[in-house]
Design a protein around this motif. Structure first.
Motif, PDB file in Angstrom:
ATOM      1  N   LEU A 127      -0.106   8.122 -13.575  1.00  0.00           N
ATOM      2  CA  LEU A 127       0.612   8.062 -12.422  1.00  0.00           C
ATOM      3  C   LEU A 127      -0.316   7.902 -11.220  1.00  0.00           C
ATOM      4  CD1 LEU A 127       3.901   9.954 -12.463  1.00  0.00           C
ATOM      5  CD2 LEU A 127       3.575   7.397 -12.395  1.00  0.00           C
ATOM      6  N   MET A 128      -1.590   8.649 -11.240  1.00  0.00           N
ATOM      7  CA  MET A 128      -2.742   8.380 -10.221  1.00  0.00           C
ATOM      8  C   MET A 128      -3.628   7.212 -10.578  1.00  0.00           C
ATOM      9  SD  MET A 128      -3.397  12.515  -9.915  1.00  0.00           S
ATOM     10  CE  MET A 128      -4.565  12.393  -8.571  1.00  0.00           C
ATOM     11  N   THR A 129      -3.869   6.923 -11.640  1.00  0.00           N
ATOM     12  CA  THR A 129      -4.929   5.920 -12.116  1.00  0.00           C
ATOM     13  C   THR A 129      -4.475   4.644 -11.929  1.00  0.00           C
ATOM     14  OG1 THR A 129      -4.521   6.445 -14.294  1.00  0.00           O
ATOM     15  CG2 THR A 129      -6.421   7.288 -13.402  1.00  0.00           C
ATOM     16  N   LEU A 130      -2.938   4.478 -12.202  1.00  0.00           N
ATOM     17  CA  LEU A 130      -2.395   3.038 -12.149  1.00  0.00           C
ATOM     18  C   LEU A 130      -2.571   2.443 -10.530  1.00  0.00           C
ATOM     19  CD1 LEU A 130      -0.857   0.586 -13.489  1.00  0.00           C
ATOM     20  CD2 LEU A 130       1.096   2.073 -12.868  1.00  0.00           C
ATOM     21  N   PRO A 131      -2.250   3.116  -9.677  1.00  0.00           N
ATOM     22  CA  PRO A 131      -2.419   2.537  -8.417  1.00  0.00           C
ATOM     23  C   PRO A 131      -3.863   2.146  -8.109  1.00  0.00           C
ATOM     24  CG  PRO A 131      -1.100   4.666  -8.267  1.00  0.00           C
ATOM     25  CD  PRO A 131      -1.702   4.596  -9.399  1.00  0.00           C
ATOM     26  N   LEU A 132      -5.044   3.299  -8.618  1.00  0.00           N
ATOM     27  CA  LEU A 132      -6.147   2.803  -8.517  1.00  0.00           C
ATOM     28  C   LEU A 132      -6.496   1.442  -9.012  1.00  0.00           C
ATOM     29  CD1 LEU A 132      -7.893   6.253  -9.228  1.00  0.00           C
ATOM     30  CD2 LEU A 132      -7.121   5.419  -7.039  1.00  0.00           C
ATOM     31  N   ALA A 133      -6.167   1.266 -10.103  1.00  0.00           N
ATOM     32  CA  ALA A 133      -6.518  -0.041 -10.881  1.00  0.00           C
ATOM     33  C   ALA A 133      -5.598  -1.307 -10.078  1.00  0.00           C
ATOM     34  CB  ALA A 133      -6.053  -0.106 -12.303  1.00  0.00           C
ATOM     35  N   LEU A 134      -4.379  -0.946  -9.682  1.00  0.00           N
ATOM     36  CA  LEU A 134      -3.792  -2.157  -8.873  1.00  0.00           C
ATOM     37  C   LEU A 134      -4.367  -2.434  -7.551  1.00  0.00           C
ATOM     38  CD1 LEU A 134       0.076  -1.034  -9.700  1.00  0.00           C
ATOM     39  CD2 LEU A 134      -1.554  -2.946 -10.714  1.00  0.00           C
ATOM     40  N   LEU A 135      -4.915  -1.383  -7.051  1.00  0.00           N
ATOM     41  CA  LEU A 135      -5.591  -1.550  -5.635  1.00  0.00           C
ATOM     42  C   LEU A 135      -6.938  -2.363  -5.643  1.00  0.00           C
ATOM     43  CD1 LEU A 135      -4.544   1.701  -3.807  1.00  0.00           C
ATOM     44  CD2 LEU A 135      -3.993  -0.752  -3.007  1.00  0.00           C
ATOM     45  N   ALA A 136      -7.573  -2.205  -6.973  1.00  0.00           N
ATOM     46  CA  ALA A 136      -9.017  -2.870  -7.004  1.00  0.00           C
ATOM     47  C   ALA A 136      -8.658  -4.186  -7.299  1.00  0.00           C
ATOM     48  CB  ALA A 136      -9.364  -2.068  -8.655  1.00  0.00           C
TER      49      ALA A 136
ATOM     50  N   VAL B 168       0.881  -1.174  -0.055  1.00  0.00           N
ATOM     51  CA  VAL B 168      -0.190  -0.052   0.010  1.00  0.00           C
ATOM     52  C   VAL B 168       0.899   1.329   0.050  1.00  0.00           C
ATOM     53  CG1 VAL B 168      -1.843   1.355   1.329  1.00  0.00           C
ATOM     54  CG2 VAL B 168      -1.985  -1.367   1.208  1.00  0.00           C
ATOM     55  N   SER B 169       1.956   1.278   0.846  1.00  0.00           N
ATOM     56  CA  SER B 169       2.745   2.387   1.016  1.00  0.00           C
ATOM     57  C   SER B 169       3.277   2.720  -0.399  1.00  0.00           C
ATOM     58  CB  SER B 169       3.827   2.255   1.976  1.00  0.00           C
ATOM     59  OG  SER B 169       4.934   3.430   2.186  1.00  0.00           O
ATOM     60  N   LEU B 170       3.848   1.530  -1.165  1.00  0.00           N
ATOM     61  CA  LEU B 170       4.549   1.663  -2.322  1.00  0.00           C
ATOM     62  C   LEU B 170       3.611   2.351  -3.559  1.00  0.00           C
ATOM     63  CD1 LEU B 170       7.048   1.510  -4.428  1.00  0.00           C
ATOM     64  CD2 LEU B 170       6.216  -1.012  -4.900  1.00  0.00           C
ATOM     65  N   LEU B 171       2.407   1.793  -3.556  1.00  0.00           N
ATOM     66  CA  LEU B 171       1.375   2.536  -4.448  1.00  0.00           C
ATOM     67  C   LEU B 171       0.975   3.879  -3.871  1.00  0.00           C
ATOM     68  CD1 LEU B 171      -0.872  -0.512  -4.792  1.00  0.00           C
ATOM     69  CD2 LEU B 171       0.599   0.364  -6.613  1.00  0.00           C
ATOM     70  N   VAL B 172       0.895   4.115  -2.744  1.00  0.00           N
ATOM     71  CA  VAL B 172       0.671   5.431  -2.270  1.00  0.00           C
ATOM     72  C   VAL B 172       1.864   6.550  -2.723  1.00  0.00           C
ATOM     73  CG1 VAL B 172       0.419   6.814  -0.386  1.00  0.00           C
ATOM     74  CG2 VAL B 172      -0.807   4.899  -0.514  1.00  0.00           C
ATOM     75  N   GLN B 173       3.134   6.092  -2.849  1.00  0.00           N
ATOM     76  CA  GLN B 173       4.138   6.798  -3.160  1.00  0.00           C
ATOM     77  C   GLN B 173       4.125   7.047  -4.591  1.00  0.00           C
ATOM     78  OE1 GLN B 173       5.288   8.078  -0.277  1.00  0.00           O
ATOM     79  NE2 GLN B 173       4.598   6.317   0.725  1.00  0.00           N
ATOM     80  N   VAL B 174       3.690   6.080  -5.334  1.00  0.00           N
ATOM     81  CA  VAL B 174       3.681   6.168  -6.707  1.00  0.00           C
ATOM     82  C   VAL B 174       2.733   7.239  -7.072  1.00  0.00           C
ATOM     83  CG1 VAL B 174       2.991   5.115  -8.918  1.00  0.00           C
ATOM     84  CG2 VAL B 174       4.462   4.018  -7.289  1.00  0.00           C
ATOM     85  N   TYR B 175       1.450   7.004  -6.367  1.00  0.00           N
ATOM     86  CA  TYR B 175       0.511   8.042  -6.642  1.00  0.00           C
ATOM     87  C   TYR B 175       0.734   9.558  -6.284  1.00  0.00           C
ATOM     88  CZ  TYR B 175      -4.397   9.926  -5.741  1.00  0.00           C
ATOM     89  OH  TYR B 175      -5.448  10.748  -5.705  1.00  0.00           O
ATOM     90  N   SER B 176       1.579   9.714  -5.269  1.00  0.00           N
ATOM     91  CA  SER B 176       1.941  11.004  -4.626  1.00  0.00           C
ATOM     92  C   SER B 176       2.918  11.749  -5.683  1.00  0.00           C
ATOM     93  CB  SER B 176       2.700  10.845  -3.247  1.00  0.00           C
ATOM     94  OG  SER B 176       1.930  10.156  -2.451  1.00  0.00           O
ATOM     95  N   THR B 177       3.702  10.831  -6.551  1.00  0.00           N
ATOM     96  CA  THR B 177       4.391  11.719  -7.582  1.00  0.00           C
ATOM     97  C   THR B 177       3.859  12.669  -8.392  1.00  0.00           C
ATOM     98  OG1 THR B 177       4.493   9.848  -8.834  1.00  0.00           O
ATOM     99  CG2 THR B 177       6.220   9.749  -7.255  1.00  0.00           C
ATOM    100  N   ALA B 178       2.690  12.257  -8.719  1.00  0.00           N
ATOM    101  CA  ALA B 178       1.844  13.206  -9.377  1.00  0.00           C
ATOM    102  C   ALA B 178       1.147  13.994  -8.840  1.00  0.00           C
ATOM    103  CB  ALA B 178       0.873  12.251 -10.469  1.00  0.00           C
TER     104      ALA B 178
END
Length: 643
Positions: free
Chosen positions: A458-467, A96-106
């Protein structure tokens, strides 16, 4: 899995924090890159730890301890633990932290303090990983306080805003009340166990063997639980958590999904044998958890800020986990903690994606976003269905297991509270969905015309992966829970959701048995969730029921809920009238009594000296006169005596 590899899980993000703090914060892309690399490395090592746990006997990997401090009889070891609960939490935190960091870059692009943000997020992740791995209560407490410090820094990231600064202080102060109880519990356990140890596994074994028991253990368990109440936002220390939404959305996702609030549930689960040997403490956990699940859900019904709706949802779901632990449903609590981390992170990141499009978190000024934001809409609905408990998504399986275990515990009132909370959860989550995505756009009055659009990849990819885990992680449950019905042996991965050996022994001694899948409860919980969704559709989708008319008809109830039961005002009144009043009284006592005594002690010799100084005039004739007067007095005395 070696001891060094286990320590590296913590040290990699900690090194990222140090490097960014020492100078890399000036280089934005490099700061983000170092953070992603460090947390990615921790994720890979966590996967290696998972593999080692799956292969180990009893899912327990022995790790060497390091002596931190040894003075006379006092010995404190830096010991890590790696069992099934640890392995699950490591995967949750790092992924979760890794995906949040990816999201945060954008999401954080262009923000002042970009490098500082990633430094603090690295420290936050390292602190939570240390908390998860620690097998020593003192070491755990150190990481526990680091998590609190990081939450203060990140909630107040935009410290220029008065609301953010106030929310950070509120979170820090409120959680201190719970942490104080936790510290007392640590001291009680250290002073009253024959080995003078703070090893969690050793203390758990003592509780199982009856070495630790009675009122001492009950008070120690309640002290530990008070720490969990503060960190996990349970009643009555829940008030900081909605205000924590003043921080950046990625911070909200991390705090509410995989780190700070999960720490409280993890703490009770890690020390569960102590609670199992103290039935009164365990009953308190169940009562507070069940009440919190219902209580927080009621406030989520009327909140208009999308992040605050999700915050109340978090409090309610954490209440579910505490309820599960309180009725002995250890595996159900761990399972719901796993599932909740993924779909709640998805919901918060989805809310950030919405804000990126419409620049408001107010549900009253959204609407019509389904067509403009198809990825955000689809993933958000998946997460909403999961948290509502619709099969076959992940939330259904863990929530159903909690409800089943609560019913079988014989506590019907808590079961009904949990069922009512499930109804309200489905309602307020789809109230949110319909207000944000359905109907027509409702822009802020007077604002410039907006053109909502989908967020960058960079924001939608974490959404898709968390789904993906929001759908699939639930299938670990039927593999395990349906095994007795199907005759199939559960897979090793699903066994991770079972209890570690010490917890299994504690459950056996307390007479707790894992319940099998109950079709009646499953149908009832699904029907309740569907009813909540249909009611939300009727009021906010089709709109043939008027939410405004209902609010007017139930005006006292609505005012109570929108005012959050006036608990903040109650606490403020206590501070104003009792704390500050006591402070003013003590100030008066100090200024007038204590200082008065001290000042009088100083004035007395000055006054006496001032009076006596007249006897030293420096005039010889005055001294002669005084001498003569003395002689006359003495002669008179002798004459009178002689008579």
């Amino acid at each position: 899995m070696t001891t060094l590899q286990a320590w590296l899980i913590i040290l990699l993000p900690l090194t990222s924090f140090v490097l960014i703090g020492l100078g890399l914060h000036r280089y934005h892309r490099l700061s983000a890159g170092v953070t992603l690399a460090a947390i990615g490395g921790s994720l890979l090592l966590s996967l290696r730890a998972l593999q080692a746990v799956l292969q180990a006997q009893d899912h327990l990997v022995p790790l060497a301890s390091l002596t931190w401090l040894s003075v006379y009889d006092l010995r404190i070891d830096l010991t890590l633990t790696l069992d099934s609960l640890t392995a699950v939490m490591l995967i949750v935190v790092t992924s979760v932290s890794l995906l949040v960091q990816v999201y945060s870059t954008a999401y954080m692009h262009g923000e002042e303090g970009y490098g500082r943000f990633f430094a603090e997020m690295s420290l936050f992740t390292a602190s939570m990983l240390g908390l998860v791995l620690a097998d020593n209560l003192l070491l755990l407490y150190a990481f526990w306080e680091l998590v609190g410090l990081c939450s203060y820094l990140l909630i107040g990231f935009w410290y220029q805003r008065p609301a953010a600064a106030a929310a950070a202080k509120k979170a820090f102060v409120v959680t201190r009340f719970g942490d104080f109880g936790f510290l007392i519990a640590i001291l009680l356990l250290y002073a009253n166990n024959p080995e003078g140890t703070l090893s969690i596994s050793t203390l758990a074994a003592m509780a199982n063997e009856g070495v630790l028991k009675g009122a001492l253990l009950t008070w120690a368990a309640l002290g530990i639980f008070s720490g969990a109440v503060g960190k996990s936002g349970q009643f009555p220390l829940h008030v900081w958590l909605p205000d924590a939404m003043e921080g950046p959305t990625p911070v909200s996702a991390l705090i509410h999904a995989a780190t700070m609030v999960a720490a409280g549930v993890y703490l009770v689960a890690r020390t569960f044998p102590l609670f199992a040997a103290a039935p009164d403490a365990l009953g308190t956990v169940a009562l507070i958890g069940g009440f919190t699940a219902f209580f927080a859900a009621t406030m989520g019904l009327v909140a208009t800020d999308i992040k605050r709706v999700l915050a109340y949802s978090t409090i309610s779901q954490l209440g579910y986990m505490m309820l599960a632990l309180g009725v002995g449903a250890y595996a159900a609590a761990a399972f719901h903690l796993l599932n909740h981390a993924f779909f709640k992170a998805l919901l918060f990141l989805g809310s950030g994606s919405i804000y990126h499009a419409v620049e408001t978190y107010d549900l009253r000024f959204m609407g019509g976003l389904r067509r403009a934001m198809p990825i955000t809409f689809t993933t958000f609905v998946i997460a909403a269905l999961a948290i509502a408990g619709i099969p076959p998504l992940s939330g259904f399986w863990s929530k159903d297991e909690i409800l089943t275990e609560t019913l079988l515990s014989g506590n019907l009132p808590l079961f009904l509270l949990a069922l009512a909370a499930a109804l309200m959860t489905a309602f307020y989550m789809f109230r949110l969905v319909f207000l944000a995505f359905a109907g027509e756009s409702r822009a802020v009055p007077g604002a410039h015309a907006r053109h909502p659009h989908e967020s960058p990849w960079l924001m939608t990819l974490p959404l898709a992966l968390l789904a993906v885990p929001s759908v699939l992680s639930g299938f670990l449950n039927p593999i395990r829970e349906l095994a007795p019905l199907t005759g199939l042996a559960p897979h090793a991965l699903s066994n991770l959701l079972g209890a570690p050996p010490l917890v299994h022994d504690a459950l056996s001694r307390a007479g707790h048995a894992t319940a099998a899948f109950n079709p009646t409860v499953a149908l009832l919980s699904t029907a309740v969730a569907v009813a909540g969704i249909l009611l939300a559709w009727a009021m906010y989708g089709a709109r043939f029921l008027s939410a405004e008319a209902l609010g007017r008809g139930l005006a006292p109830v609505y005012r109570t809920l929108i005012s959050k039961y006036w608990i903040d005002e109650l606490y403020q009144a206590i501070v104003n009238w009792f704390v500050l009043g006591l402070g003013r009284l003590l100030h008066w006592f100090d200024a007038n009594v204590v200082d008065g005594i001290v000042n009088a002690a100083g004035r007395l010799p000055i006054g006496v000296g001032g009076a006596l100084r007249y006897a030293q005039s420096g005039q010889a004739q005055a001294y002669g006169l005084a001498f003569l007067a003395g002689v006359i007095v003495l002669l008179a005395a002798f004459l009178i005596r002689g008579v």
